[in-house]
Design a protein around this motif. Structure first.
Motif, PDB file in Angstrom:
ATOM      1  N   GLU A  55       6.698  -1.230 -16.516  1.00 24.30           N
ATOM      2  CA  GLU A  55       6.880  -2.150 -15.406  1.00 24.30           C
ATOM      3  C   GLU A  55       5.998  -1.416 -14.331  1.00 24.30           C
ATOM      4  O   GLU A  55       5.377  -2.175 -13.176  1.00 24.30           O
TER       5      GLU A  55
ATOM      6  N   LEU B 224       3.440   0.149 -13.958  1.00 23.68           N
ATOM      7  CA  LEU B 224       2.010   0.084 -14.244  1.00 23.68           C
ATOM      8  C   LEU B 224       1.880  -1.879 -13.296  1.00 23.68           C
ATOM      9  O   LEU B 224       0.706  -1.392 -12.491  1.00 23.68           O
ATOM     10  N   ARG B 225       2.399  -2.422 -14.196  1.00 25.03           N
ATOM     11  CA  ARG B 225       2.483  -3.862 -13.824  1.00 25.03           C
ATOM     12  C   ARG B 225       2.168  -4.485 -12.046  1.00 25.03           C
ATOM     13  O   ARG B 225       1.747  -4.578 -11.640  1.00 25.03           O
ATOM     14  N   SER B 226       3.766  -3.155 -11.918  1.00 28.82           N
ATOM     15  CA  SER B 226       3.573  -3.655 -10.612  1.00 28.82           C
ATOM     16  C   SER B 226       2.299  -2.597  -9.394  1.00 28.82           C
ATOM     17  O   SER B 226       2.131  -3.187  -8.221  1.00 28.82           O
ATOM     18  N   GLU B 227       1.986  -2.089  -9.618  1.00 32.06           N
ATOM     19  CA  GLU B 227       0.709  -1.552  -9.073  1.00 32.06           C
ATOM     20  C   GLU B 227      -0.318  -1.871  -9.467  1.00 32.06           C
ATOM     21  O   GLU B 227      -1.190  -2.010  -8.388  1.00 32.06           O
ATOM     22  N   MET B 228      -0.540  -2.217 -10.670  1.00 36.47           N
ATOM     23  CA  MET B 228      -1.860  -4.001 -10.553  1.00 36.47           C
ATOM     24  C   MET B 228      -1.685  -4.606  -9.819  1.00 36.47           C
ATOM     25  O   MET B 228      -2.426  -5.381  -9.522  1.00 36.47           O
ATOM     26  N   VAL B 229      -0.266  -5.087  -9.983  1.00 35.91           N
ATOM     27  CA  VAL B 229      -0.511  -6.190  -9.068  1.00 35.91           C
ATOM     28  C   VAL B 229      -0.850  -6.234  -7.863  1.00 35.91           C
ATOM     29  O   VAL B 229      -1.545  -6.910  -6.763  1.00 35.91           O
TER      30      VAL B 229
ATOM     31  N   GLN C 107      -2.397  -3.588  -6.861  1.00 34.99           N
ATOM     32  CA  GLN C 107      -3.684  -3.196  -6.405  1.00 34.99           C
ATOM     33  C   GLN C 107      -4.869  -4.820  -6.606  1.00 34.99           C
ATOM     34  O   GLN C 107      -5.575  -4.935  -5.347  1.00 34.99           O
ATOM     35  N   ILE C 108      -4.562  -5.142  -6.802  1.00 37.81           N
ATOM     36  CA  ILE C 108      -4.947  -7.142  -7.214  1.00 37.81           C
ATOM     37  C   ILE C 108      -4.937  -7.526  -5.789  1.00 37.81           C
ATOM     38  O   ILE C 108      -5.247  -8.208  -5.495  1.00 37.81           O
ATOM     39  N   GLU C 109      -3.764  -7.913  -5.274  1.00 37.62           N
ATOM     40  CA  GLU C 109      -2.967  -8.567  -3.986  1.00 37.62           C
ATOM     41  C   GLU C 109      -3.921  -7.370  -2.801  1.00 37.62           C
ATOM     42  O   GLU C 109      -4.831  -8.204  -1.546  1.00 37.62           O
ATOM     43  N   ASN C 110      -3.960  -6.639  -2.840  1.00 36.24           N
ATOM     44  CA  ASN C 110      -4.837  -5.476  -2.249  1.00 36.24           C
ATOM     45  C   ASN C 110      -6.512  -6.298  -1.835  1.00 36.24           C
ATOM     46  O   ASN C 110      -7.108  -6.045  -1.447  1.00 36.24           O
ATOM     47  N   GLN C 111      -6.945  -5.529  -3.313  1.00 34.04           N
ATOM     48  CA  GLN C 111      -8.764  -6.303  -3.207  1.00 34.04           C
ATOM     49  C   GLN C 111      -9.026  -7.661  -2.895  1.00 34.04           C
ATOM     50  O   GLN C 111      -9.967  -7.970  -2.424  1.00 34.04           O
TER      51      GLN C 111
END
Length: 275
Positions: free
Chosen positions: A167, A169-174, A176-180
């Motif tokens: 969870e 890792l998923r939050s961090e990926m989300v 990171q995707i939002e920031n990008q």
């Protein structure tokens, strides 16, 4: 952010300062107008602006280029102290080697790698700290691969911990995707705004060119009209010249005829009397 000027052992040329943070250039890039900036500084600037901070000329991210080689060489040759000099590190070197030293410097501050421990320590003291750390951790004996502290060993649940890790890792990926996504949207907005302004400027140039063409056409038409009038006047003058020349020839013929006439005698007052 640039390097602090106080760390340098030699004078630094003014051209090697970042135009934003005013520190000595760190990971520098250069605008087409030849102003130089730290990469991080100018990237943050271009998230909200689309002009050079120095001269306000239009500047986009893709316009940035590497620093001139001679400037890069001058920058790399500067003598600089370690950033941990106040903590006891006496190391100094050329700027191009300082990053490698910083990664290995024993006076660097780091956080204890044990999960529950938040102590900040010098890298040189890490070994001794780990021996005494009350939150000393070890790998889970059940094979989940998660490090647990001695205090949490009994309460450790592999499935729950793995779910929590997934969870996170998923939050961090989300995130990171939002920031990008936001960064791309900002860049697209900057590019779009630039294109709109460029289109407006081009439309204005086209309008000016059309007006100029119209003025030139009017002047050309006027010149053609004047040329037609000049030609007509010239033709008229030529016809009048021919008529005058013909009249002159007729007068000369009449004069010769009078001079040769035996019945015409000049009088004392110069008039010719016909007999």
């Amino acid at each position: 952010m640039g390097y602090d000027i106080k760390r340098f052992l030699v004078p630094v040329n003014e051209g090697l300062f970042c135009g934003i943070c005013r520190g000595v250039l760190e990971d520098p890039v250069q605008a087409p107008c030849e102003h130089a900036f730290c990469r991080v500084c100018i990237y943050e600037w271009l998230l909200t602006e689309h002009t050079c901070p120095e001269d306000r000329q239009v500047l986009l991210l893709h316009d940035l280029k590497p620093l001139f080689r001679y400037m890069k060489n001058d920058l790399n040759k500067l003598k600089i102290k370690c950033r941990n000099s106040l903590k006891g590190c006496n190391y100094s070197c050329n700027l191009e080697f300082i990053s490698a030293h910083t990664r290995e410097c024993k006076f660097e501050i780091m956080t204890c790698p044990n999960m529950e421990c938040s102590d900040s320590i010098l890298k040189m003291d890490l070994h001794d700290h780990l021996k005494e750390c009350r939150d000393k951790s070890k790998m889970c004996a059940k094979g989940c691969g998660i490090a647990v502290s001695n205090m949490d060993d009994r309460e450790h649940n592999c499935i729950q911990e793995l779910r929590s890790a997934i969870e996170i890792l998923r939050s961090e990926m989300v995130l990171q995707i939002e920031n990008q996504k936001k960064e791309m949207e900002n860049r697209l907005a900057i590019q779009r705004e630039y294109m709109v302004k460029r289109e407006s400027a081009m439309q204005a140039e086209i309008t000016d060119l059309r007006n100029e063409i119209s003025r030139i056409s009017q002047k050309l038409k006027l010149l053609l009209d004047l040329e037609e009038r000049r030609k007509a006047d010239f033709d008229k003058m030529e016809n009048e010249r021919k008529e005058l020349f013909e009249m002159l020839k007729n007068l000369q013929r009449q004069q010769r005829a009078l001079n040769n006439c035996p019945n015409c005698q000049p009088t004392n007052n110069g008039k010719v009397t016909t007999i």
